[in-house]
Design an enzyme around this catalytic site. Structure first.
Site, PDB file in Angstrom:
ATOM      1  N   HIS A 120       0.833  -1.210   0.000  1.00  0.00           N
ATOM      2  CA  HIS A 120       0.000   0.000   0.000  1.00  0.00           C
ATOM      3  C   HIS A 120       0.867   1.259   0.000  1.00  0.00           C
ATOM      4  CE1 HIS A 120      -3.617   2.401   1.116  1.00  0.00           C
ATOM      5  NE2 HIS A 120      -2.701   3.179   1.689  1.00  0.00           N
ATOM      6  N   GLU A 121       1.807   1.318   0.928  1.00  0.00           N
ATOM      7  CA  GLU A 121       2.644   2.511   1.040  1.00  0.00           C
ATOM      8  C   GLU A 121       3.573   2.651  -0.162  1.00  0.00           C
ATOM      9  OE1 GLU A 121       1.919   4.686   3.052  1.00  0.00           O
ATOM     10  OE2 GLU A 121       0.664   3.537   4.441  1.00  0.00           O
ATOM     11  N   HIS A 149       1.867   4.755  -2.861  1.00  0.00           N
ATOM     12  CA  HIS A 149       1.992   6.200  -2.648  1.00  0.00           C
ATOM     13  C   HIS A 149       3.421   6.663  -2.963  1.00  0.00           C
ATOM     14  CE1 HIS A 149      -1.949   6.413  -0.938  1.00  0.00           C
ATOM     15  NE2 HIS A 149      -1.649   5.707   0.141  1.00  0.00           N
TER      16      HIS A 149
END
Length: 421
Positions: A20-21, A24
């Protein structure tokens, strides 16, 4: 929980959070945004490494993570000490611009020049002025490099962020992509794992309403054969297994008219479902199973349909939660750890399957339009695009704080509820 379950929980949650990170992080880097920190976990730091002005950090508590970008979140707290009156040590590059500023209390270096800051601009003019220990008290000014690095602590180095390299100053559509990239990578992870599971099975069910009749049940006795494609139950059209089972169960034991296709020919038969009583529950079955195959394309379709059905179920559950709020419908780290323990005891594929569904769940949950979640940030991007100007810092801060307080209270309530259960 035993040691295996604890390790499984850390690995599963760690993989989901990291993916997920990374979404970003990758999007921000692609758009030139300065990333101060890529952190997996929360709490005290276990390990940290600096590369190209970004700190890669592993923290003690495996319950989350974050990507700290210039112009967003709490980035100013890292630079609060870099203000007039602060004594710093600076270094110069070959072109005489300042390429390193040390505001920590460590690492004295004879090659560094000491400077008491009188003025500094890290975003627009990229200048630093001050009283140097190498002059008689006159103020000097130096140009900063666009890649100037700042040592905040002994093992924490960040890169300065000119205005055009701050998240809030890139195009709105780019900000939206950065905010959506996290959930998107969760969806990518889920579909990749579902595909892996599909190819791990000897055979997978087809996504349509093809069937395999069970011996000694009504369907087989009425002449249905393996591979037949059921298209209607009475007047209800069916195209997948869920529709087929639902249509049959709604008849509650009544004789049904089954329309099916075999080798491009359509046929119709009537079947009286068989009554089955198990554990006090009554069911009516015609006696068919999903048709299974080992074909490559069918495995991909199986993975895709699993993904879509999972996403649909999660959205429906969220909708029901909004209409009928209940903490019992939510699960926090305690519940996830318990579920992971069960999956780990059931075998590797079970754990992979859980990881896929958790990744899908977390991706969708993050799209809820609550401030501090990615969905809330996307909503603010939309509002900004409609207004053709950003919201004020005061409004942004108030909304973010309100969202953070709500999420913290919700997490506490869910965790207490998990423990009580």
């Amino acid at each position: 929980m035993n040691l295996t379950s604890i390790v499984a929980f850390i690995v599963v949650f760690g993989v989901i959070v990291t993916i997920h990170e990374f979404g970003h992080f990758f999007a921000a880097k692609k758009f030139g945004v300065v990333v101060y920190e890529f952190s997996i976990g929360m709490g005290p730091k276990i390990f940290g490494k600096n590369k190209n002005g970004t700190n890669y950090v592993l923290r003690l508590l495996p319950v989350g993570g974050y990507v700290l970008m210039a112009g967003a979140d709490q980035d100013n707290e890292y630079l609060d000490d870099l203000r007039p009156g602060k004594v710093v040590k600076i270094k110069f590059s070959d072109d005489k611009t300042v390429n390193f500023i040390d505001i920590s209390d460590d690492n004295d270096d004879v090659s560094e020049q000491v400077l008491r800051i009188t003025a500094i601009d890290l975003s627009n003019k990229l200048m630093i002025s001050g009283i140097s220990d190498q002059n008689t008290g006159d103020e000097v000014s130096y140009q900063l490099s666009t890649k100037t690095q700042i040592r905040v602590e002994k093992d924490r180095i960040i890169q300065i962020a000119p205005r055009e390299r701050q998240l809030t100053h890139i195009a709105i559509w780019k900000q939206a992509i950065v905010n959506f990239a996290g959930p998107f990578m969760n969806f990518v992870l889920a579909i990749v794992l579902f595909i892996g599971i599909a190819f791990a099975f000897a055979k997978v069910p087809v996504s349509n309403s093809q069937i395999s009749p069970i011996a000694h049940y009504p369907a087989a006795q009425q002449g249905l054969k393996k591979g037949d494609l059921i298209t209607k139950i009475n007047s209800t059209k069916v195209s997948n297994w869920n529709q087929l089972t639902s249509a049959i169960s709604q008849q509650k034991g009544q004789t049904v008219k089954v329309t099916y296709r075999r080798q491009h020919k359509t046929k119709v038969i009537r079947i009286k479902p068989k009554k089955i009583v198990e554990s006090g529950q009554t069911r009516y079955l015609i006696g068919v199973e999903q048709y299974t195959t080992s074909g490559f394309s069918n495995r991909i379709r199986y993975a895709y349909s699993t993904f879509i059905n999972g996403a649909s179920s999660i959205w429906l559950a969220l909708g029901h939660l909004i209409v009928h709020p209940s903490l019992n419908q939510l699960g926090g780290p305690v519940e996830i750890a318990k579920t992971t323990s069960t999956a780990a005891s059931d075998g590797f594929l079970s754990l992979v399957n859980l990881t896929a569904f958790l990744s899908l769940n977390i991706g969708i949950f993050n799209l809820i339009p609550i401030p501090v979640l990615d969905g809330g940030k996307l909503l603010l991007n939309l509002i900004q695009a409609i207004r053709h100007k950003p919201l004020s810092d005061k409004i942004n801060q108030s909304v973010t704080i309100a969202g953070a307080v709500f999420m913290i209270l919700l997490m506490i309530a869910v965790t207490i509820n998990d423990l009580l259960r």
